[in-house]
Design an enzyme around this catalytic site. Structure first.
Site, PDB file in Angstrom:
ATOM      1  NE  ARG A  48       7.976  -0.264  -2.790  1.00  0.00           N
ATOM      2  CZ  ARG A  48       8.883  -0.843  -3.562  1.00  0.00           C
ATOM      3  NH1 ARG A  48      10.114  -0.999  -3.141  1.00  0.00           N
ATOM      4  NH2 ARG A  48       8.566  -1.274  -4.762  1.00  0.00           N
ATOM      5  CB  ILE A  62       4.802   8.780  -3.094  1.00  0.00           C
ATOM      6  CG1 ILE A  62       4.961  10.296  -3.231  1.00  0.00           C
ATOM      7  CG2 ILE A  62       4.203   8.196  -4.375  1.00  0.00           C
ATOM      8  CD1 ILE A  62       5.835  10.737  -4.384  1.00  0.00           C
ATOM      9  N   PRO A  63       2.829   6.423  -0.987  1.00  0.00           N
ATOM     10  CG  PRO A  63       0.757   6.058   0.016  1.00  0.00           C
ATOM     11  CD  PRO A  63       1.722   7.139  -0.359  1.00  0.00           C
ATOM     12  CG  HIS A  64       5.318   3.075  -4.331  1.00  0.00           C
ATOM     13  ND1 HIS A  64       5.799   4.086  -3.510  1.00  0.00           N
ATOM     14  CD2 HIS A  64       6.396   2.330  -4.679  1.00  0.00           C
ATOM     15  CE1 HIS A  64       7.105   3.955  -3.390  1.00  0.00           C
ATOM     16  NE2 HIS A  64       7.495   2.898  -4.077  1.00  0.00           N
ATOM     17  N   GLY A  65       3.058   0.039  -4.133  1.00  0.00           N
ATOM     18  CA  GLY A  65       3.293  -1.387  -3.915  1.00  0.00           C
ATOM     19  C   GLY A  65       4.702  -1.823  -4.250  1.00  0.00           C
TER      20      GLY A  65
END
Length: 146
Positions: A48, A62-65
């Site tokens: 991402r 806000i790290p997310h997949g």
């Protein structure tokens, strides 16, 4: 949805600094330890980040997949880490790294709560001034009110 997306065990305060990759790894590890994601989720976070930065402004990332890795999400949860030494997020200064995993579309509701919190500079200042994990968690408790 999990009863609470954030518990005190998913909140951390570090006095120093880490790399962006290390911060993402910690976010993923906290989510995995909470039973919200599989070990593949970290790779999805990295993927991402290569597509679009998860830096949101106001010292927040806000790290997310990716959507393609939704299978790696087992339940909705957050990780919240404050790095008092900061993290260089592709040239942007980040103090707060909030990992997110949302089952189905639940991540949108969770993101909304985080956005509201971080849109208020006084709230951000209060998050920076918290001296213990318990105090920081208490200031974040609104994310569990859905």
């Amino acid at each position: 949805m999990a009863e609470n997306v954030l518990t005190p065990g998913q909140v951390r305060i570090h006095p120093g600094s880490v790399s962006k990759l290390e911060a993402m790894r910690e976010a993923a590890d906290i989510l995995e330890a909470a039973g919200a994601v599989t070990s593949e989720y970290f790779a999805a976070m990295q993927e991402r980040e290569q597509t679009v930065s998860t830096y949101m402004g106001n010292e927040l990332a806000i790290p997310h997949g990716t959507n393609e890795m939704k299978a790696a999400i087992l339940d909705s949860a957050l990780s919240f880490v404050r790095y008092d030494g900061g993290v260089d997020w592709d040239g942007q200064p980040v103090t707060f790294v909030v990992g997110i995993a949302g089952k189905g579309d639940e991540h949108l509701e969770i993101l909304s709560q985080i956005a509201i919190l971080f849109s208020d500079e006084d709230e951000v200042a209060a998050l920076k001034q918290a001296t213990t994990v318990e105090e920081l968690f208490a200031k974040l408790a609104a994310v569990n009110e859905r």
